[in-house]
Motif scaffolding. Structure first.
Motif, PDB file in Angstrom:
ATOM      1  N   ILE A   1       0.705  -1.185   0.078  1.00  0.00           N
ATOM      2  CA  ILE A   1      -0.036  -0.117   0.078  1.00  0.00           C
ATOM      3  C   ILE A   1       0.985   1.314   0.065  1.00  0.00           C
ATOM      4  N   LYS A   2       0.344   2.507  -0.353  1.00  0.00           N
ATOM      5  CA  LYS A   2       0.921   3.705  -0.745  1.00  0.00           C
ATOM      6  C   LYS A   2       1.111   4.473   0.811  1.00  0.00           C
TER       7      LYS A   2
ATOM      8  N   ASN B   1      -8.089   3.328   3.488  1.00  0.00           N
ATOM      9  CA  ASN B   1      -8.290   4.009   2.341  1.00  0.00           C
ATOM     10  C   ASN B   1      -7.180   4.324   1.336  1.00  0.00           C
TER      11      ASN B   1
ATOM     12  N   PRO C   1      -4.303   3.682  -1.374  1.00  0.00           N
ATOM     13  CA  PRO C   1      -4.359   2.923  -2.793  1.00  0.00           C
ATOM     14  C   PRO C   1      -3.304   1.747  -2.742  1.00  0.00           C
TER      15      PRO C   1
ATOM     16  N   SER D   1      -0.377  -0.386  -3.904  1.00  0.00           N
ATOM     17  CA  SER D   1       0.853  -0.190  -4.722  1.00  0.00           C
ATOM     18  C   SER D   1       1.146  -0.981  -5.931  1.00  0.00           C
ATOM     19  N   ARG D   2       1.497  -0.713  -6.857  1.00  0.00           N
ATOM     20  CA  ARG D   2       1.608  -1.375  -8.286  1.00  0.00           C
ATOM     21  C   ARG D   2       2.855  -2.436  -7.986  1.00  0.00           C
TER      22      ARG D   2
ATOM     23  N   SER E   1       7.025  -1.028  -2.680  1.00  0.00           N
ATOM     24  CA  SER E   1       5.940  -0.330  -1.854  1.00  0.00           C
ATOM     25  C   SER E   1       6.356  -0.097  -0.786  1.00  0.00           C
TER      26      SER E   1
ATOM     27  N   GLN F   1      -6.938  -5.659 -11.693  1.00  0.00           N
ATOM     28  CA  GLN F   1      -6.366  -4.218 -11.812  1.00  0.00           C
ATOM     29  C   GLN F   1      -7.600  -3.094 -11.343  1.00  0.00           C
TER      30      GLN F   1
ATOM     31  N   LYS G   1      -8.735  -1.092  -6.543  1.00  0.00           N
ATOM     32  CA  LYS G   1      -7.763  -0.025  -6.387  1.00  0.00           C
ATOM     33  C   LYS G   1      -7.401   0.343  -4.987  1.00  0.00           C
ATOM     34  N   LYS G   2      -8.230   0.069  -3.859  1.00  0.00           N
ATOM     35  CA  LYS G   2      -8.008   0.602  -2.571  1.00  0.00           C
ATOM     36  C   LYS G   2      -7.990  -0.648  -1.516  1.00  0.00           C
TER      37      LYS G   2
END
Length: 107
Positions: free
Chosen positions: A7-8, A13, A15, A17-18, A23, A91, A94-95
């Motif tokens: 996560i970011k 809540n 996002p 991480s890609r 991360s 994909q 997102k959260k």
């Protein structure tokens, strides 16, 4: 089961991480208790051994499943060696809160 989710930021809540090993934070989700707590990834900015260090960090928390969009080859090899399951998510998730809700619905 104990899941690690990249996560970011450290909140529900956040996002997702890609890139798993890069991360800045991980949400650790316990499927039995439905609890989530957060850990810092102090290795995300390193130039080498990131996958090894991340796997070591997560093993300290007894994580047995990594959840994410993609996993680098080094992390895949490390996870395979450690018998950690890799779960690739769609994909459209997102959260963190959406993923946790989905995981709670399936347990």
């Amino acid at each position: 089961m104990i899941f690690a989710i990249p996560i970011k930021s450290k909140n529900t809540n956040a996002p997702i991480s890609r890139r798993f090993a890069r991360s800045p934070f991980y949400a650790i989700f316990y499927s039995t208790t439905k609890e989530v707590f957060y850990i810092d990834n102090n290795y995300f900015g390193d130039n080498f051994s990131v996958a090894d260090n991340v796997c070591w960090l997560l093993s300290k928390h007894n994580v047995d499943k990594y959840v994410g969009y993609e996993f680098g080859l080094k992390l895949q090899n490390n996870a395979n060696h450690s018998k950690v399951q890799l779960i690739i998510i769609n994909q459209h998730i997102k959260k963190l809160k959406d993923l946790v809700n989905l995981m709670n619905a399936h347990n």
